[in-house]
Design a protein around this motif. Sequence first.
Motif, mmCIF file in Angstrom:
data_model
loop_
_atom_site.group_PDB
_atom_site.id
_atom_site.type_symbol
_atom_site.label_atom_id
_atom_site.label_comp_id
_atom_site.label_asym_id
_atom_site.label_seq_id
_atom_site.Cartn_x
_atom_site.Cartn_y
_atom_site.Cartn_z
ATOM 1 N N TRP A 69 5.668 -0.704 4.897
ATOM 2 C CA TRP A 69 5.058 -1.379 6.046
ATOM 3 C C TRP A 69 4.235 -2.585 5.593
ATOM 4 N N ALA A 70 3.414 -2.415 4.535
ATOM 5 C CA ALA A 70 2.560 -3.506 4.060
ATOM 6 C C ALA A 70 3.393 -4.652 3.492
ATOM 7 N N LEU A 71 4.459 -4.336 2.787
ATOM 8 C CA LEU A 71 5.333 -5.386 2.259
ATOM 9 C C LEU A 71 5.990 -6.169 3.399
ATOM 10 N N ARG A 72 6.481 -5.454 4.393
ATOM 11 C CA ARG A 72 7.133 -6.132 5.522
ATOM 12 C C ARG A 72 6.124 -6.924 6.357
ATOM 13 N N GLU A 73 4.912 -6.373 6.490
ATOM 14 C CA GLU A 73 3.868 -7.096 7.219
ATOM 15 C C GLU A 73 3.547 -8.416 6.524
ATOM 16 N N ALA A 74 3.661 -8.422 5.187
ATOM 17 C CA ALA A 74 3.426 -9.635 4.400
ATOM 18 C C ALA A 74 4.681 -10.518 4.332
ATOM 19 N N ARG A 75 5.646 -10.226 5.188
ATOM 20 C CA ARG A 75 6.859 -11.029 5.346
ATOM 21 C C ARG A 75 7.806 -10.949 4.150
#
Length: 370
Positions: free
Chosen positions: A86-92
């Motif tokens: 989730w955090a990686l995807r949130e950071a695009r």
Amino acid sequence: MSFTGEGVWEAPGRVNLIGEHTDYNDGFVMPFALPHTTVATVARRDDGVLRLTSADMPGGAVELHVDELAPGGPAGWTDYPAGVVWALREARHAISGADIHYESTVPTGAGLSSSAALEVVTALALNDLYELGLERWRLARLCRRAENVYVGAPTGIMDQTAAACCTEGHALYLDTRDLSQRQIPFDLAAHGLELLVVDTRVKHSHSDGEYGKRRAGCEAGAAALGVEALRDVPYEGLDHALARLADPEVRPLVRHIVTENHRVERVIAHLEAGEVRAIGPVLTEGHASLRDDFRISCPELDLVVESSLAAGALGARMTGGGFGGSAIVLTETSQAPTVTKSVLAAFETSSLQPPRVFTAIPSAGARRLS
């Protein structure tokens, strides 16, 4: 193991030598990595599915959809790797899914950062497989965000940075404000010393409220003193600062953080001067501060410290978040069996389940195995 994957990675648990609860106060910490690791076998997927399995957790495979990941779902061990995705995807960063199988030798609930090992091994594997090019410190930050926001545990940056950045034979001096690092040689065997880890087997959870209360108290203290964080309160001005605090609950929290930062600096000075035995009393001072000022020890941790010192240990203190978990004991190698017997006997006399005792060996941080 259910599949061979595209590669295998590992990330270690950690012991914090000194610097407890200072990380979320922009302070100084000094962890080192353990040889106990979480190993992940990982393969990419392009169908948006995150499939997680663990040799250590019951229940079989858990399948999640990466585009549906969000904080606040049902709690469980999969929150940690799911939070990283989730955090990686949130950071695009484009993570389209993965199959991940975990095996771990890091004791859970022992204050040795099993959660950070799980997060960091996931982040490093995905960083490599998806060719994200993120530096270790950036991975540590993303893992902390996963734990803070997705899992809901208000931890600092130390555990994830230790798992990602420690090197063999060293302790990691980390300034948690600017994330500057320095590897401090920590070869106890060369000095005829051992650092024992005593896992009391008393379980704790960082997200059970008490950890958050301490953090809130520290933030209240910083606000009352008009500083960005308690790291900005000078040790020489501590008495003046304490006199300005009206809240009797906040005052001892502030005292612990300021004196603990000073203890980190003292330990570094001793190690760099080759005065390794001199860190023992500093460790013991740290335990008294955690017990009396921060109020996060427990009878089992106090018993480890008292019984080991009575048997001739050079110093001892609880390590980790508190309310259970582990203590560390610095001892002469020749005295280690006697100290261990003393601790085990004290637990038996108190009708407590026997603790797990092992020697901590400063080890490597996260890496790809194959």
